[in-house]
Motif scaffolding. Structure first.
Motif, PDB file in Angstrom:
ATOM      1  N   LEU A  77       0.800  -1.215   0.000  1.00  0.00           N
ATOM      2  CA  LEU A  77       0.000   0.000   0.000  1.00  0.00           C
ATOM      3  C   LEU A  77       0.837   1.271   0.000  1.00  0.00           C
ATOM      4  CD1 LEU A  77      -2.759  -1.159   2.442  1.00  0.00           C
ATOM      5  CD2 LEU A  77      -3.035  -0.629   0.030  1.00  0.00           C
ATOM      6  N   GLN A  78       2.151   1.131   0.156  1.00  0.00           N
ATOM      7  CA  GLN A  78       2.994   2.320   0.086  1.00  0.00           C
ATOM      8  C   GLN A  78       2.998   2.914  -1.317  1.00  0.00           C
ATOM      9  OE1 GLN A  78       4.305   3.798   2.663  1.00  0.00           O
ATOM     10  NE2 GLN A  78       3.486   2.226   3.999  1.00  0.00           N
ATOM     11  N   VAL A  79       2.659   2.104  -2.309  1.00  0.00           N
ATOM     12  CA  VAL A  79       2.642   2.586  -3.687  1.00  0.00           C
ATOM     13  C   VAL A  79       1.203   2.778  -4.151  1.00  0.00           C
ATOM     14  CG1 VAL A  79       4.867   1.615  -4.347  1.00  0.00           C
ATOM     15  CG2 VAL A  79       2.814   0.196  -4.535  1.00  0.00           C
ATOM     16  N   LEU A  80       0.353   3.140  -3.205  1.00  0.00           N
ATOM     17  CA  LEU A  80      -1.073   3.284  -3.482  1.00  0.00           C
ATOM     18  C   LEU A  80      -1.347   4.204  -4.669  1.00  0.00           C
ATOM     19  CD1 LEU A  80      -4.039   2.886  -2.627  1.00  0.00           C
ATOM     20  CD2 LEU A  80      -3.759   4.814  -1.089  1.00  0.00           C
ATOM     21  N   HIS A  81      -0.613   5.305  -4.767  1.00  0.00           N
ATOM     22  CA  HIS A  81      -0.875   6.275  -5.813  1.00  0.00           C
ATOM     23  C   HIS A  81      -0.051   6.019  -7.071  1.00  0.00           C
ATOM     24  CE1 HIS A  81      -3.270   8.584  -3.044  1.00  0.00           C
ATOM     25  NE2 HIS A  81      -2.285   8.522  -2.172  1.00  0.00           N
ATOM     26  N   LYS A  82       0.779   4.975  -7.052  1.00  0.00           N
ATOM     27  CA  LYS A  82       1.601   4.668  -8.217  1.00  0.00           C
ATOM     28  C   LYS A  82       1.047   3.509  -9.038  1.00  0.00           C
ATOM     29  CE  LYS A  82       5.818   6.235  -5.921  1.00  0.00           C
ATOM     30  NZ  LYS A  82       7.175   5.851  -5.452  1.00  0.00           N
ATOM     31  N   ASP A  83       0.362   2.600  -8.384  1.00  0.00           N
ATOM     32  CA  ASP A  83      -0.131   1.410  -9.073  1.00  0.00           C
ATOM     33  C   ASP A  83      -1.593   1.205  -8.725  1.00  0.00           C
ATOM     34  OD1 ASP A  83      -0.624  -0.954 -10.279  1.00  0.00           O
ATOM     35  OD2 ASP A  83       0.928  -2.110  -9.258  1.00  0.00           O
ATOM     36  N   ARG A  84      -2.463   1.555  -9.640  1.00  0.00           N
ATOM     37  CA  ARG A  84      -3.900   1.454  -9.387  1.00  0.00           C
ATOM     38  C   ARG A  84      -4.459   0.071  -9.725  1.00  0.00           C
ATOM     39  NH1 ARG A  84      -5.623   5.414  -6.045  1.00  0.00           N
ATOM     40  NH2 ARG A  84      -4.979   7.463  -6.762  1.00  0.00           N
ATOM     41  N   HIS A  85      -3.643  -0.853 -10.203  1.00  0.00           N
ATOM     42  CA  HIS A  85      -4.146  -2.158 -10.597  1.00  0.00           C
ATOM     43  C   HIS A  85      -3.900  -3.227  -9.538  1.00  0.00           C
ATOM     44  CE1 HIS A  85      -5.090  -0.714 -14.590  1.00  0.00           C
ATOM     45  NE2 HIS A  85      -3.925  -0.103 -14.593  1.00  0.00           N
ATOM     46  N   MET A  86      -3.426  -2.813  -8.367  1.00  0.00           N
ATOM     47  CA  MET A  86      -3.189  -3.742  -7.284  1.00  0.00           C
ATOM     48  C   MET A  86      -4.463  -3.932  -6.461  1.00  0.00           C
ATOM     49  SD  MET A  86      -1.111  -1.133  -4.820  1.00  0.00           S
ATOM     50  CE  MET A  86      -1.246  -2.161  -3.395  1.00  0.00           C
ATOM     51  N   PHE A  87      -4.448  -4.942  -5.570  1.00  0.00           N
ATOM     52  CA  PHE A  87      -5.531  -5.089  -4.621  1.00  0.00           C
ATOM     53  C   PHE A  87      -5.497  -3.921  -3.650  1.00  0.00           C
ATOM     54  CE2 PHE A  87      -7.501  -9.247  -5.071  1.00  0.00           C
ATOM     55  CZ  PHE A  87      -6.633  -9.892  -5.944  1.00  0.00           C
ATOM     56  N   LEU A  88      -6.645  -3.378  -3.324  1.00  0.00           N
ATOM     57  CA  LEU A  88      -6.747  -2.314  -2.337  1.00  0.00           C
ATOM     58  C   LEU A  88      -7.679  -2.765  -1.223  1.00  0.00           C
ATOM     59  CD1 LEU A  88      -7.004   0.993  -4.405  1.00  0.00           C
ATOM     60  CD2 LEU A  88      -5.011   0.004  -3.297  1.00  0.00           C
ATOM     61  N   TYR A  89      -7.204  -2.636   0.002  1.00  0.00           N
ATOM     62  CA  TYR A  89      -8.021  -2.957   1.162  1.00  0.00           C
ATOM     63  C   TYR A  89      -8.723  -1.695   1.638  1.00  0.00           C
ATOM     64  CZ  TYR A  89      -5.931  -7.567   1.677  1.00  0.00           C
ATOM     65  OH  TYR A  89      -5.541  -8.868   1.483  1.00  0.00           O
ATOM     66  N   ILE A  90     -10.030  -1.774   1.774  1.00  0.00           N
ATOM     67  CA  ILE A  90     -10.835  -0.654   2.250  1.00  0.00           C
ATOM     68  C   ILE A  90     -11.675  -1.145   3.427  1.00  0.00           C
ATOM     69  CG2 ILE A  90     -12.608   1.042   1.687  1.00  0.00           C
ATOM     70  CD1 ILE A  90     -11.823   0.681  -1.260  1.00  0.00           C
ATOM     71  N   SER A  91     -11.546  -0.478   4.566  1.00  0.00           N
ATOM     72  CA  SER A  91     -12.365  -0.804   5.726  1.00  0.00           C
ATOM     73  C   SER A  91     -13.402   0.291   5.928  1.00  0.00           C
ATOM     74  CB  SER A  91     -11.498  -0.924   6.992  1.00  0.00           C
ATOM     75  OG  SER A  91     -10.642  -2.036   6.901  1.00  0.00           O
ATOM     76  N   VAL A  92     -14.641  -0.115   6.134  1.00  0.00           N
ATOM     77  CA  VAL A  92     -15.739   0.811   6.372  1.00  0.00           C
ATOM     78  C   VAL A  92     -16.214   0.613   7.807  1.00  0.00           C
ATOM     79  CG1 VAL A  92     -18.031   1.557   5.649  1.00  0.00           C
ATOM     80  CG2 VAL A  92     -16.407   0.713   3.934  1.00  0.00           C
ATOM     81  N   LEU A  93     -16.034   1.647   8.638  1.00  0.00           N
ATOM     82  CA  LEU A  93     -16.361   1.566  10.063  1.00  0.00           C
ATOM     83  C   LEU A  93     -17.720   2.202  10.338  1.00  0.00           C
ATOM     84  CD1 LEU A  93     -13.188   1.310  10.029  1.00  0.00           C
ATOM     85  CD2 LEU A  93     -13.224   2.401  12.266  1.00  0.00           C
ATOM     86  N   ASP A  94     -18.558   1.483  11.074  1.00  0.00           N
ATOM     87  CA  ASP A  94     -19.808   2.022  11.595  1.00  0.00           C
ATOM     88  C   ASP A  94     -19.497   2.678  12.939  1.00  0.00           C
ATOM     89  OD1 ASP A  94     -22.261   2.535  12.719  1.00  0.00           O
ATOM     90  OD2 ASP A  94     -23.049   0.506  12.494  1.00  0.00           O
ATOM     91  N   THR A  95     -19.646   3.985  13.033  1.00  0.00           N
ATOM     92  CA  THR A  95     -19.242   4.701  14.249  1.00  0.00           C
ATOM     93  C   THR A  95     -20.075   4.320  15.476  1.00  0.00           C
ATOM     94  OG1 THR A  95     -20.653   6.579  13.634  1.00  0.00           O
ATOM     95  CG2 THR A  95     -18.330   6.670  12.975  1.00  0.00           C
ATOM     96  N   SER A  96     -21.248   3.725  15.290  1.00  0.00           N
ATOM     97  CA  SER A  96     -22.052   3.330  16.449  1.00  0.00           C
ATOM     98  C   SER A  96     -21.422   2.160  17.205  1.00  0.00           C
ATOM     99  CB  SER A  96     -23.475   2.963  16.010  1.00  0.00           C
ATOM    100  OG  SER A  96     -23.478   1.800  15.197  1.00  0.00           O
TER     101      SER A  96
END
Length: 221
Positions: free
Chosen positions: A156-175
């Motif tokens: 993920l350090q190259v997040l802005h250099k390689d857009r074709h990699m797997f990206l992990y996204i976490s969605v938090l419910d604040t409740s």
């Protein structure tokens, strides 16, 4: 050249061992970032030791802190462990939405239950939460994924250099900070389009700017 005497040799050995001990101690003092909000003020701190949750005075005393303005917040990434103390979801969203964080601790420094709102965080591996709200589960820990299990994806350090990699996204419910149930999560792999798979997310259109072909989306609640 005169031979080194036993005493000189002994002193050199002690000096060498002292340097090794100092270097080892310095390496063990791993700084982490603490950000806390209080009365519309944001403080960004570098701490070499853990500070008791929501102890603002101790943080100002023991850490190297500076006040930052909301528009000066850098949301790019946090390479070190990040701890955030907060009192409301608006400031929390300003600090964390669409930020790269691997190891995150969130502490709610208040007793008012939080509403259902959602935060999106990139590359989250471990989450710890603490809440002053009178629920059944004040402190909890959740591991989303480990480096050893996903070495080929942990780039993920190259997040802005390689857009074709797997990206992990976490969605938090604040409740989840209300502490009424155990901290839980579920993941959906091989998501090609956030907007198509999860159209109910209020900010799902924010993901459409990337050309990535495969997301791993984890919902934490």
């Amino acid at each position: 050249m005169a031979p080194v005497s036993f005493r000189e040799h002994h002193l050199l050995l002690i000096g060498f061992l002292g340097i090794c001990i100092i270097n080892s101690f310095a390496r063990s003092q791993k700084n982490h970032t603490l950000i806390f909000t209080r009365e519309s003020t944001i403080r960004n701190c570098s701490c070499s030791t853990d500070i008791r949750d929501c102890d603002y005075s101790l943080a100002n005393l023991m850490c190297n802190c500076k006040t930052i303005l909301p528009f000066a917040i850098d949301r790019a990434s946090y390479n070190r462990d990040l701890t955030v103390w907060f009192t409301d979801t608006s400031m929390l969203g300003m600090l964390l939405n669409f930020t790269v964080v691997h190891d995150l601790k969130l502490s709610l420094c208040g007793t008012t239950p939080l509403p259902v709102e959602y935060l999106a965080i990139w590359g989250l591996q471990k989450l710890r939460i603490n809440s002053e709200v009178k629920g059944q589960f004040p402190e909890q820990t959740l591991t989303i994924y480990n480096n050893s299990d996903h070495e080929m994806r942990d780039e993920l350090q190259v997040l802005h250099k390689d857009r074709h990699m797997f990206l992990y996204i976490s969605v938090l419910d604040t409740s989840l900070f209300n502490g009424y149930s155990l901290l839980k999560s579920y993941s959906v792999e091989n998501v090609s389009s956030i907007t198509k798979h999860f159209p109910c997310l209020s900010y799902s259109d924010m993901f459409s700017v990337t050309n990535n072909k495969s997301y791993v989306v984890t919902f934490i609640y």
